[in-house]
Write a protein that holds these residues in place. Sequence first.
Motif, mmCIF file in Angstrom:
data_model
loop_
_atom_site.group_PDB
_atom_site.id
_atom_site.type_symbol
_atom_site.label_atom_id
_atom_site.label_comp_id
_atom_site.label_asym_id
_atom_site.label_seq_id
_atom_site.Cartn_x
_atom_site.Cartn_y
_atom_site.Cartn_z
ATOM 1 N N LEU A 87 1.722 8.909 5.257
ATOM 2 C CA LEU A 87 1.621 7.661 4.607
ATOM 3 C C LEU A 87 1.680 6.416 5.569
ATOM 4 O O LEU A 87 1.103 5.451 5.116
ATOM 5 C CB LEU A 87 2.766 7.803 3.458
ATOM 6 N N GLN A 88 2.582 6.693 6.528
ATOM 7 C CA GLN A 88 2.672 5.117 7.460
ATOM 8 C C GLN A 88 1.332 4.858 7.948
ATOM 9 O O GLN A 88 1.115 3.772 8.126
ATOM 10 C CB GLN A 88 3.743 5.385 8.475
ATOM 11 N N HIS A 89 0.529 5.866 8.603
ATOM 12 C CA HIS A 89 -0.420 6.121 9.176
ATOM 13 C C HIS A 89 -1.737 5.191 8.057
ATOM 14 O O HIS A 89 -2.358 4.299 8.390
ATOM 15 C CB HIS A 89 -1.284 7.006 9.660
ATOM 16 N N GLU A 90 -1.752 5.762 6.926
ATOM 17 C CA GLU A 90 -2.829 5.262 5.977
ATOM 18 C C GLU A 90 -2.344 3.707 5.519
ATOM 19 O O GLU A 90 -3.119 3.059 5.234
ATOM 20 C CB GLU A 90 -2.613 5.960 4.603
ATOM 21 N N ARG A 91 -1.023 3.365 5.549
ATOM 22 C CA ARG A 91 -0.461 2.124 5.081
ATOM 23 C C ARG A 91 -0.839 0.930 6.211
ATOM 24 O O ARG A 91 -1.336 -0.003 6.115
ATOM 25 C CB ARG A 91 1.041 1.879 4.902
ATOM 26 N N ASP A 92 -0.792 1.643 7.524
ATOM 27 C CA ASP A 92 -1.462 0.577 8.520
ATOM 28 C C ASP A 92 -2.955 0.577 8.558
ATOM 29 O O ASP A 92 -3.323 -0.667 8.849
ATOM 30 C CB ASP A 92 -0.979 1.456 9.789
ATOM 31 N N GLN A 93 -3.532 1.577 8.055
ATOM 32 C CA GLN A 93 -4.925 1.264 8.057
ATOM 33 C C GLN A 93 -5.305 0.318 6.815
ATOM 34 O O GLN A 93 -5.891 -0.416 7.184
ATOM 35 C CB GLN A 93 -5.756 2.696 7.760
ATOM 36 N N ALA A 94 -4.542 0.378 5.917
ATOM 37 C CA ALA A 94 -4.885 -0.371 4.589
ATOM 38 C C ALA A 94 -4.414 -1.935 5.141
ATOM 39 O O ALA A 94 -5.329 -2.933 4.589
ATOM 40 C CB ALA A 94 -3.881 0.185 3.314
ATOM 41 N N VAL A 95 -3.408 -2.031 5.881
ATOM 42 C CA VAL A 95 -3.064 -3.456 6.065
ATOM 43 C C VAL A 95 -4.002 -4.009 7.086
ATOM 44 O O VAL A 95 -4.495 -5.135 6.837
ATOM 45 C CB VAL A 95 -1.627 -3.427 6.753
ATOM 46 N N ALA A 96 -4.625 -2.987 7.992
ATOM 47 C CA ALA A 96 -5.788 -3.548 8.838
ATOM 48 C C ALA A 96 -7.050 -4.161 7.929
ATOM 49 O O ALA A 96 -7.548 -4.957 8.432
ATOM 50 C CB ALA A 96 -5.932 -2.650 9.869
ATOM 51 N N ALA A 97 -7.357 -3.362 6.896
ATOM 52 C CA ALA A 97 -8.328 -3.511 6.113
ATOM 53 C C ALA A 97 -8.114 -4.824 5.316
ATOM 54 O O ALA A 97 -9.220 -5.538 5.385
ATOM 55 C CB ALA A 97 -8.856 -2.250 5.306
ATOM 56 N N GLN A 98 -6.915 -4.808 4.896
ATOM 57 C CA GLN A 98 -6.708 -6.148 4.032
ATOM 58 C C GLN A 98 -7.031 -7.407 5.105
ATOM 59 O O GLN A 98 -7.619 -8.346 4.510
ATOM 60 C CB GLN A 98 -5.290 -5.876 3.941
ATOM 61 N N GLU A 99 -6.569 -7.193 6.345
ATOM 62 C CA GLU A 99 -6.430 -8.570 7.354
ATOM 63 C C GLU A 99 -7.974 -8.650 7.499
ATOM 64 O O GLU A 99 -8.405 -10.051 7.500
ATOM 65 C CB GLU A 99 -5.666 -8.230 8.513
ATOM 66 N N LYS A 100 -8.741 -7.624 7.716
ATOM 67 C CA LYS A 100 -10.516 -7.936 7.874
ATOM 68 C C LYS A 100 -10.880 -8.729 6.663
ATOM 69 O O LYS A 100 -11.473 -9.499 6.874
ATOM 70 C CB LYS A 100 -10.935 -6.698 8.093
#
Length: 123
Positions: A87-100
């Motif tokens: 879940l932490q990995h998925e959250r980090d990916q979602a945050v990165a996508a949101q920043e993009k």
Amino acid sequence: VACLLAALCRPTNGTLSGRPAMDPLAFAAFEQRAAEAEARLNVLEARLVSSAAAGPVDAPAAAGCSEVEMRALRDMLVEAREATATLQHERDQAVAAQEKLKYQIMHLKRALVEADEKAAAKA
């Protein structure tokens, strides 16, 4: 220890290391506290020796659980940690996508403002 402290803090007529000497009542109280502390230390040392002689404590038995229950709990804990890491990995990916996406939105807004300004200038 008490003998050493008594020798160092024994009341004298003069001073000890430049400090005034202890009055006899304060010295007696200090000596009493030192003796009580030594007694407590002796009790703790005796407990430590007796517990070491008794051998290691069986952790599952001490916790009131059977070994099977402890293993099941450990397995559940391992699975929970793995799920948390996922879940932490998925959250980090979602945050990165949101920043993009925020970056892209910023550039799209700027492009729209520039296009509106050009259209207004032509009109």
